[in-house]
Design an enzyme around this catalytic site. Structure first.
Site, short mmCIF file in Angstrom:
data_model
loop_
_atom_site.label_atom_id
_atom_site.label_comp_id
_atom_site.label_asym_id
_atom_site.label_seq_id
_atom_site.Cartn_x
_atom_site.Cartn_y
_atom_site.Cartn_z
CG ASP A 136 -1.43 1.12 1.55
OD1 ASP A 136 -2.26 1.68 0.86
OD2 ASP A 136 -1.03 1.75 2.68
CG ASP A 142 -1.53 1.97 6.74
OD1 ASP A 142 -1.61 1.85 5.44
OD2 ASP A 142 -1.69 3.18 7.21
CG ASP A 156 -4.53 -1.00 3.22
OD1 ASP A 156 -4.91 -0.66 2.37
OD2 ASP A 156 -3.62 -0.37 3.83
P1 ADP Z 1 -4.84 5.31 0.06
O1 ADP Z 1 -5.18 4.20 -0.75
O2 ADP Z 1 -3.37 6.31 -0.62
O3 ADP Z 1 -4.37 5.41 1.28
P2 ADP Z 1 -7.43 6.59 -0.06
O4 ADP Z 1 -8.17 5.53 -0.79
O5 ADP Z 1 -7.95 6.42 1.40
O6 ADP Z 1 -5.87 6.48 -0.65
O7 ADP Z 1 -7.93 7.91 -0.42
C1 ADP Z 1 -7.95 8.29 -1.96
C2 ADP Z 1 -7.94 9.63 -2.21
O8 ADP Z 1 -9.29 10.30 -1.71
C3 ADP Z 1 -6.95 10.55 -1.33
O9 ADP Z 1 -5.67 10.45 -2.03
C4 ADP Z 1 -7.55 11.99 -1.45
O10 ADP Z 1 -7.29 12.60 -2.59
C5 ADP Z 1 -9.07 11.73 -1.55
N1 ADP Z 1 -9.71 11.68 0.09
C6 ADP Z 1 -10.07 10.87 0.71
N2 ADP Z 1 -10.40 11.35 2.02
C7 ADP Z 1 -10.44 12.76 1.91
C8 ADP Z 1 -10.69 13.80 2.86
N3 ADP Z 1 -11.11 13.80 4.04
N4 ADP Z 1 -10.25 14.89 2.25
C9 ADP Z 1 -9.76 15.17 1.14
N5 ADP Z 1 -9.77 14.17 0.21
C10 ADP Z 1 -9.67 13.09 0.57
MG MG Z 2 -2.47 3.20 3.80
#
Ligand code: ADP
Ligand code: MG
Length: 327
Positions: A38, A271, A275
């Protein structure tokens, strides 16, 4: 391997901060041929910090302080690591203080420079009908205005277009340098953006180098956009062809399955709450203690207490010693 060898193996692991839940996990690890990481909080520290913000409408339409206020009210109810960084930044700016910057060093205060605790209870009450949209962003009502904050796919899905060439170029530039840009939409109008960044852990590149040296293929998955993903992958030595970006939370497990269907024994390292299905689907699920959420740790068969991805290599190495030599 004899039961004694397995016991010794898990014991040695524990001594080095590698918690292996049972003999089966230790055994499967030696067959690993692909590791899927991830991005946020796993390859990177997950300690995000805002690098800049920009307002795209006139001062009379949206003053700087109004923007910072709106954004922090909306993000206070979100649990996403991006949200925490944004709230901190807005509060510092509103108080005319210099916001903290991100760092990947282990020494200074968990990798983030000094941090002030702001009372956010009151802000939280100011947001009505809050809704988190996983992998996308959020939506709520502040002061009677509809506020949406999230990535490009999210605002596009809501019929908001960002067609200004100059703006697209600015954002492309930020993303190609590893930043994650989130858009701020008020009453269906794009009013600004916030750029957030997060650095690879200090030893992520070394870990991938070690894994490559023993013939293991390394992949990365993220909900983030392809340019940010490409930047982080290049920093740690993951080939461009091995990146899965803009993957919805629900689809991370499908990527594990995809690699398994190609004949790989897959180790997934993650994490987040997002996931946990991928961790369960993988032949070996690994989570990192510092960023690991309870549910991720529960879904894993190996937990890395020293928070170093090099221990993914160590785990496989240990398993190879136990299961290849003593048979
Ligand atoms: P990752 O898999 O990299 O951990 P996520 O799937 O949790 O990422 O989130 C993907 C995208 O959604 C983030 O990169 C962001 O652009 C957007 N996003 C999610 N939650 C928020 C939030 N609270 N405020 C702004 N953008 C968000
Ligand atoms: Mg992560």
């Amino acid at each position: 391997a004899t039961p004694t060898a397995v016991m010794v193996g898990t014991g040695v692991g524990a001594q080095y901060g590698i918690l292996i839940k049972g003999g089966k996990a230790l055994e499967t690890a030696h067959k690993t041929s692909a590791v899927l990481f991830d991005k946020t909080g796993t390859i990177t520290t997950g300690k995000m910090a805002v690098t800049s913000h920009k307002i795209l409408v006139s001062e009379s339409e949206m003053a700087d302080s109004k923007f910072l206020e709106l954004v922090s009210i909306a993000e206070t109810s979100s649990e996403h690591p991006i949200a925490k960084a944004i709230v901190q930044y807005c509060q510092y700016r509103l108080d005319n203080l210099t916001p903290p910057t991100t760092s990947n060093s282990n020494s200074n205060n968990n990798g983030r420079s000094e941090e002030i605790i702001f009372p956010t209870n009151k802000l939280k009450e100011m947001a009505k009908d809050f809704k988190a949209i996983p992998g996308r962003g959020l939506e709520c009502i502040v002061d009677g205005c509809k506020v949406m904050i999230g990535n490009l796919s999210y605002i596009n899905e809501n019929g908001i277009n960002q067609q200004d060439d100059h703006l697209s170029k600015q954002i492309l530039e930020l993303e190609s340098n590893g930043a994650t840009v989130v858009y701020v939409v008020v009453d269906d109008k794009l009013v600004g953006y916030v750029s957030v960044s997060d650095l690879p852990r200090q030893d992520s590149a070394r870990a991938i180098e070690l894994l490559h040296s023993i013939g293991i293929k390394c992949f990365m998955v993220t909900g983030d956009n392809c340019r940010t993903a490409k930047y982080i992958a290049s920093r740690v030595g993951i080939p461009e062809s091995n990146i899965f970006s803009q993957v919805a939370p629900k689809e991370k497990a499908d990527k594990v399955k995809q690699l398994q269907d190609m004949g790989h024994t897959v180790c997934f390292v993650g994490d987040g709450i997002n996931d946990s299905p991928a961790l369960s689907q993988a032949d070996v699920g690994v989570s990192i203690a510092d960023t690991g959420t309870d549910i991720a740790i529960e879904s894993s068969s190996i937990i890395l207490l020293k928070n170093s991805l090099c221990d993914v290599y160590q785990s496989i190495h240990l398993s190879r010693i136990v299961f290849r030599r003593i048979r």
